[in-house]
Design an enzyme around this catalytic site. Structure first.
Site, PDB file in Angstrom:
ATOM      1  N   ASP A  32       0.877  -1.182   0.000  1.00  0.00           N
ATOM      2  CA  ASP A  32       0.000   0.000   0.000  1.00  0.00           C
ATOM      3  C   ASP A  32       0.909   1.225   0.000  1.00  0.00           C
ATOM      4  OD1 ASP A  32      -3.249   0.339   1.161  1.00  0.00           O
ATOM      5  OD2 ASP A  32      -1.960   2.114   0.947  1.00  0.00           O
ATOM      6  N   SER A  35      -1.616   6.262   0.896  1.00  0.00           N
ATOM      7  CA  SER A  35      -2.207   7.558   0.535  1.00  0.00           C
ATOM      8  C   SER A  35      -3.559   7.751   1.196  1.00  0.00           C
ATOM      9  CB  SER A  35      -2.345   7.674  -0.987  1.00  0.00           C
ATOM     10  OG  SER A  35      -3.168   6.634  -1.490  1.00  0.00           O
ATOM     11  N   LYS A  85     -10.872   6.224  -4.959  1.00  0.00           N
ATOM     12  CA  LYS A  85     -12.283   5.775  -5.007  1.00  0.00           C
ATOM     13  C   LYS A  85     -13.336   6.862  -4.826  1.00  0.00           C
ATOM     14  CE  LYS A  85     -12.742   4.879  -0.092  1.00  0.00           C
ATOM     15  NZ  LYS A  85     -13.406   4.129   0.941  1.00  0.00           N
ATOM     16  N   SER A 125     -16.958  -2.712  -8.866  1.00  0.00           N
ATOM     17  CA  SER A 125     -17.991  -1.970  -8.127  1.00  0.00           C
ATOM     18  C   SER A 125     -19.324  -2.080  -8.838  1.00  0.00           C
ATOM     19  CB  SER A 125     -17.569  -0.496  -8.069  1.00  0.00           C
ATOM     20  OG  SER A 125     -18.646   0.305  -7.655  1.00  0.00           O
ATOM     21  N   THR A 127     -20.972   0.255  -9.485  1.00  0.00           N
ATOM     22  CA  THR A 127     -21.037   1.431 -10.347  1.00  0.00           C
ATOM     23  C   THR A 127     -20.942   1.045 -11.829  1.00  0.00           C
ATOM     24  OG1 THR A 127     -20.267   3.713 -10.545  1.00  0.00           O
ATOM     25  CG2 THR A 127     -18.567   2.055 -10.375  1.00  0.00           C
ATOM     26  N   TYR A 149     -14.203   7.698 -12.234  1.00  0.00           N
ATOM     27  CA  TYR A 149     -13.986   6.565 -11.319  1.00  0.00           C
ATOM     28  C   TYR A 149     -14.645   5.313 -11.876  1.00  0.00           C
ATOM     29  CZ  TYR A 149     -14.783   3.405  -7.411  1.00  0.00           C
ATOM     30  OH  TYR A 149     -14.868   2.275  -6.626  1.00  0.00           O
ATOM     31  N   LYS A 153     -13.208   1.367 -13.451  1.00  0.00           N
ATOM     32  CA  LYS A 153     -13.640  -0.007 -13.122  1.00  0.00           C
ATOM     33  C   LYS A 153     -14.072  -0.752 -14.384  1.00  0.00           C
ATOM     34  CE  LYS A 153     -12.967   0.421  -8.689  1.00  0.00           C
ATOM     35  NZ  LYS A 153     -11.717  -0.127  -8.136  1.00  0.00           N
ATOM     36  N   ASN A 179     -22.645  -1.606  -1.383  1.00  0.00           N
ATOM     37  CA  ASN A 179     -22.204  -0.533  -0.474  1.00  0.00           C
ATOM     38  C   ASN A 179     -21.627  -1.111   0.809  1.00  0.00           C
ATOM     39  OD1 ASN A 179     -24.039   0.799  -2.430  1.00  0.00           O
ATOM     40  ND2 ASN A 179     -23.627   2.586  -1.172  1.00  0.00           N
ATOM     41  N   LEU A 200     -22.386   7.784   3.097  1.00  0.00           N
ATOM     42  CA  LEU A 200     -23.436   7.973   4.094  1.00  0.00           C
ATOM     43  C   LEU A 200     -23.037   7.522   5.501  1.00  0.00           C
ATOM     44  CD1 LEU A 200     -26.367   8.697   4.793  1.00  0.00           C
ATOM     45  CD2 LEU A 200     -27.019   6.367   4.114  1.00  0.00           C
ATOM     46  N   ARG A 292     -28.071  14.879  -4.855  1.00  0.00           N
ATOM     47  CA  ARG A 292     -26.650  15.001  -5.201  1.00  0.00           C
ATOM     48  C   ARG A 292     -26.482  14.647  -6.686  1.00  0.00           C
ATOM     49  NH1 ARG A 292     -22.458  11.345  -1.777  1.00  0.00           N
ATOM     50  NH2 ARG A 292     -23.614   9.679  -2.810  1.00  0.00           N
ATOM     51  N   GLY A 294     -25.558  13.143 -10.034  1.00  0.00           N
ATOM     52  CA  GLY A 294     -25.011  11.833 -10.406  1.00  0.00           C
ATOM     53  C   GLY A 294     -25.593  10.669  -9.620  1.00  0.00           C
TER      54      GLY A 294
HETATM   55  P1  NAD Z   1      -9.485   2.685   0.697  1.00  0.00           P
HETATM   56  O1  NAD Z   1      -9.114   4.023   0.152  1.00  0.00           O
HETATM   57  O2  NAD Z   1      -9.744   2.557   2.144  1.00  0.00           O
HETATM   58  O3  NAD Z   1      -8.396   1.596   0.273  1.00  0.00           O
HETATM   59  C1  NAD Z   1      -7.626   1.704  -0.902  1.00  0.00           C
HETATM   60  C2  NAD Z   1      -6.178   1.581  -0.498  1.00  0.00           C
HETATM   61  O4  NAD Z   1      -5.348   1.664  -1.651  1.00  0.00           O
HETATM   62  C3  NAD Z   1      -5.723   2.692   0.451  1.00  0.00           C
HETATM   63  O5  NAD Z   1      -5.117   2.109   1.587  1.00  0.00           O
HETATM   64  C4  NAD Z   1      -4.722   3.506  -0.364  1.00  0.00           C
HETATM   65  O6  NAD Z   1      -3.696   4.035   0.455  1.00  0.00           O
HETATM   66  C5  NAD Z   1      -4.237   2.476  -1.347  1.00  0.00           C
HETATM   67  N1  NAD Z   1      -3.764   3.011  -2.633  1.00  0.00           N
HETATM   68  C6  NAD Z   1      -4.379   3.915  -3.441  1.00  0.00           C
HETATM   69  N2  NAD Z   1      -3.642   4.137  -4.540  1.00  0.00           N
HETATM   70  C7  NAD Z   1      -2.544   3.338  -4.441  1.00  0.00           C
HETATM   71  C8  NAD Z   1      -1.426   3.111  -5.264  1.00  0.00           C
HETATM   72  N3  NAD Z   1      -1.260   3.766  -6.418  1.00  0.00           N
HETATM   73  N4  NAD Z   1      -0.473   2.245  -4.852  1.00  0.00           N
HETATM   74  C9  NAD Z   1      -0.612   1.573  -3.681  1.00  0.00           C
HETATM   75  N5  NAD Z   1      -1.647   1.758  -2.850  1.00  0.00           N
HETATM   76  C10 NAD Z   1      -2.625   2.627  -3.236  1.00  0.00           C
HETATM   77  O7  NAD Z   1     -10.749   2.186  -0.145  1.00  0.00           O
HETATM   78  P2  NAD Z   1     -11.694   0.917   0.063  1.00  0.00           P
HETATM   79  O8  NAD Z   1     -13.050   1.408   0.388  1.00  0.00           O
HETATM   80  O9  NAD Z   1     -11.041  -0.069   0.940  1.00  0.00           O
HETATM   81  O10 NAD Z   1     -11.728   0.391  -1.444  1.00  0.00           O
HETATM   82  C11 NAD Z   1     -10.884  -0.653  -1.905  1.00  0.00           C
HETATM   83  C12 NAD Z   1     -11.197  -0.944  -3.352  1.00  0.00           C
HETATM   84  O11 NAD Z   1     -12.571  -1.278  -3.481  1.00  0.00           O
HETATM   85  C13 NAD Z   1     -10.972   0.251  -4.288  1.00  0.00           C
HETATM   86  O12 NAD Z   1     -10.450  -0.230  -5.501  1.00  0.00           O
HETATM   87  C14 NAD Z   1     -12.366   0.798  -4.486  1.00  0.00           C
HETATM   88  O13 NAD Z   1     -12.497   1.470  -5.713  1.00  0.00           O
HETATM   89  C15 NAD Z   1     -13.201  -0.471  -4.446  1.00  0.00           C
HETATM   90  N6  NAD Z   1     -14.597  -0.236  -4.069  1.00  0.00           N
HETATM   91  C16 NAD Z   1     -14.892   0.393  -2.895  1.00  0.00           C
HETATM   92  C17 NAD Z   1     -16.231   0.635  -2.561  1.00  0.00           C
HETATM   93  C18 NAD Z   1     -16.584   1.373  -1.288  1.00  0.00           C
HETATM   94  O14 NAD Z   1     -17.727   1.835  -1.180  1.00  0.00           O
HETATM   95  N7  NAD Z   1     -15.714   1.505  -0.312  1.00  0.00           N
HETATM   96  C19 NAD Z   1     -17.258   0.202  -3.411  1.00  0.00           C
HETATM   97  C20 NAD Z   1     -16.914  -0.458  -4.584  1.00  0.00           C
HETATM   98  C21 NAD Z   1     -15.579  -0.669  -4.910  1.00  0.00           C
HETATM   99  N1  UDP Z   2     -26.350  10.210   1.102  1.00  0.00           N
HETATM  100  C1  UDP Z   2     -26.955  11.250   1.781  1.00  0.00           C
HETATM  101  N2  UDP Z   2     -26.170  12.106   2.511  1.00  0.00           N
HETATM  102  C2  UDP Z   2     -24.816  11.972   2.602  1.00  0.00           C
HETATM  103  C3  UDP Z   2     -24.204  10.891   1.910  1.00  0.00           C
HETATM  104  C4  UDP Z   2     -25.007  10.029   1.167  1.00  0.00           C
HETATM  105  O1  UDP Z   2     -28.173  11.411   1.715  1.00  0.00           O
HETATM  106  O2  UDP Z   2     -24.160  12.797   3.272  1.00  0.00           O
HETATM  107  C5  UDP Z   2     -27.179   9.239   0.335  1.00  0.00           C
HETATM  108  C6  UDP Z   2     -26.870   9.177  -1.154  1.00  0.00           C
HETATM  109  O3  UDP Z   2     -27.632  10.139  -1.862  1.00  0.00           O
HETATM  110  C7  UDP Z   2     -27.250   7.723  -1.497  1.00  0.00           C
HETATM  111  C8  UDP Z   2     -26.932   6.953  -0.210  1.00  0.00           C
HETATM  112  O4  UDP Z   2     -26.898   7.939   0.827  1.00  0.00           O
HETATM  113  O5  UDP Z   2     -28.649   7.622  -1.738  1.00  0.00           O
HETATM  114  C9  UDP Z   2     -25.595   6.218  -0.254  1.00  0.00           C
HETATM  115  O6  UDP Z   2     -24.581   7.146  -0.632  1.00  0.00           O
HETATM  116  P1  UDP Z   2     -23.042   6.761  -0.584  1.00  0.00           P
HETATM  117  O7  UDP Z   2     -22.264   7.970  -1.025  1.00  0.00           O
HETATM  118  O8  UDP Z   2     -22.696   6.175   0.747  1.00  0.00           O
HETATM  119  O9  UDP Z   2     -22.923   5.567  -1.641  1.00  0.00           O
HETATM  120  P2  UDP Z   2     -23.190   5.551  -3.240  1.00  0.00           P
HETATM  121  O10 UDP Z   2     -23.897   6.799  -3.620  1.00  0.00           O
HETATM  122  O11 UDP Z   2     -21.840   5.456  -3.814  1.00  0.00           O
HETATM  123  O12 UDP Z   2     -24.013   4.350  -3.479  1.00  0.00           O
END
Ligand code: NAD
Ligand code: UDP
Length: 337
Positions: A32, A35, A85, A125, A127, A149, A153, A179, A200, A292, A294
């Site tokens: 890691d 960052s 992310k 994701s 997404t 973003y 993916k 989520n 959220l 919000r 998007g």
């Molecule tokens: P996070 O930011 O907590 O973890 C990501 C980690 O990657 C961090 O520790 C960061 O320091 C490290 N990192 C970033 N860029 C790097 C690089 N260039 N080299 C080495 N390390 C690097 O995020 P998370 O929530 O644990 O997410 C992990 C993965 O899951 C991400 O790819 C994210 O896009 C994906 N994801 C997260 C969610 C969510 O809601 N949290 C949802 C869908 C997908």
């Molecule tokens: N949301 C909200 N207030 C906030 C953050 C999120 O009402 O301060 C809502 C957002 O509109 C969505 C849900 O909570 O309907 C989940 O949002 P989040 O950003 O956690 O996840 P994502 O939008 O990426 O699914």
């Protein structure tokens, strides 16, 4: 047995996945760049599991640094979490997102190729379902994105598909998370975002703690049962176990496969707030504001493919997710240091 390399392993989901892998007996190497996380996460996972993981502070842009990791350790598979992310930030800084997420993944895949490492479990994701598909989302629906973003993916999934065509012994398992929320139930590991949270549950946690004044609910005029947005919240430890199942699958099968990791149930913003109020025993001040940009109204998984093929199913309900999030928040009011 060789080792597994967990990139982004000190981050939110990665650190919980390391706990699951260590508990399952896998030798774990973490990489890691710190960052968006703290090295303290390694000490916490060792405390939870009584097992050790080897840590490298290395960036996915640093090819020689990654080669060194593969020289020092026999790596059988890579669990690839590392990436940026934040959706909103990706709109402001597309180059940084494409550079970090796509170019970083290409470099990692090149080093894997040099060392004949042919298994990757990738953090995708929900997404990638974009804004056109009907719910519940199924893995064979067309993918698309609405922001940089999301495009990273979609593109990384395509790169992995192409590698699997070119190299029939490669295995790529893409996990499309819904989520993820919650924390390890010890309260030692959890979500630790920098600055003011965008998501959220971390936001609600800070309101419950008294660090932020009130929750702003982004719209109550959606076509949903209570008008607020609906999402499929999944406990981060359930998600973590999904990675162990995905790796086991990837070690037995070649080719590309994508799986939804969600519960299959949708919860509204108000459902989450009420569950959090129950968990923390306080009321959460809130106001309704504009939608919000998007955001979509509803997102939830069809979770049957992961159940059938990975034998994985989410076990925790929203109450447990919120109780575990609150325990971590209370025990670590400033996050990990
Ligand atoms: P996070 O930011 O907590 O973890 C990501 C980690 O990657 C961090 O520790 C960061 O320091 C490290 N990192 C970033 N860029 C790097 C690089 N260039 N080299 C080495 N390390 C690097 O995020 P998370 O929530 O644990 O997410 C992990 C993965 O899951 C991400 O790819 C994210 O896009 C994906 N994801 C997260 C969610 C969510 O809601 N949290 C949802 C869908 C997908
Ligand atoms: N949301 C909200 N207030 C906030 C953050 C999120 O009402 O301060 C809502 C957002 O509109 C969505 C849900 O909570 O309907 C989940 O949002 P989040 O950003 O956690 O996840 P994502 O939008 O990426 O699914």
């Amino acid at each position: 047995m060789g080792k597994i390399l967990v990139t982004g392993g000190t981050g939110f989901i990665g650190s919980h996945a390391c706990v699951a892998f260590l508990n399952a007996g896998y030798p774990v190497v973490i990489m890691d760049n710190l960052s968006n996380s703290k090295v303290e996460a390694v000490a916490r996972m060792e405390l939870i599991t009584s097992k050790q993981a080897r840590f490298y502070q290395t960036d996915t842009q640093d090819v020689d640094g990654m080669r060194q990791i593969f020289e020092d350790n026999k790596i059988d598979a890579v669990i690839h979490f590392a990436g940026l992310k934040a959706v909103g930030e990706s709109v402001q800084k597309p180059l940084a997102y494409y550079e970090n997420n796509i170019s970083g993944t290409l470099k990692l895949l090149q080093v894997m190729e040099e060392y004949h490492c042919e298994t990757m479990v990738f953090s995708s994701s929900a997404t990638v379902y974009g804004c056109e598909n009907p719910v519940p989302y199924l893995e064979d629906m067309p993918t698309s994105a609405t922001n940089p973003y999301g495009y990273t993916k979609v593109m990384i999934e395509q790169i992995l598909r192409d590698i699997c065509v070119a190299n029939p012994s490669f295995s790529a398992v893409c996990l499309r998370y819904f989520n993820p929320i919650g924390a390890h139930e010890s309260g030692l590991l959890g979500e630790n975002p920098n600055g003011i949270p965008n998501n959220l549950v971390p936001y609600v946690a800070q309101v419950a703690l008294g660090k932020l004044e009130k929750l702003r609910i982004f719209g109550n005029d959606y076509d949903t049962p209570d008008g607020t947005g609906v999402r499929d919240y999944v406990h981060v430890m359930d998600l973590a176990l999904g990675h162990v199942a995905a790796l086991e699958y990837g070690q037995k099968h070649t080719g590309f496969e994508a799986f939804n990791l969600g519960t299959g149930n949708g919860s509204s913003v108000l459902d989450v707030v009420h569950a959090y109020e129950k968990a923390c025993g306080k009321s959460i001040p809130m106001e309704i504001v504009e939608r919000r940009a998007g955001d979509i109204a509803i997102s939830y998984a069809d979770a049957s493919k992961a159940k059938e093929m990975l034998h994985w199913e989410a076990a925790s309900d929203l109450d447990k997710m919120c109780a575990d999030s609150w325990r971590f928040t209370l025990q670590n009011p400033k996050g990990l240091s």
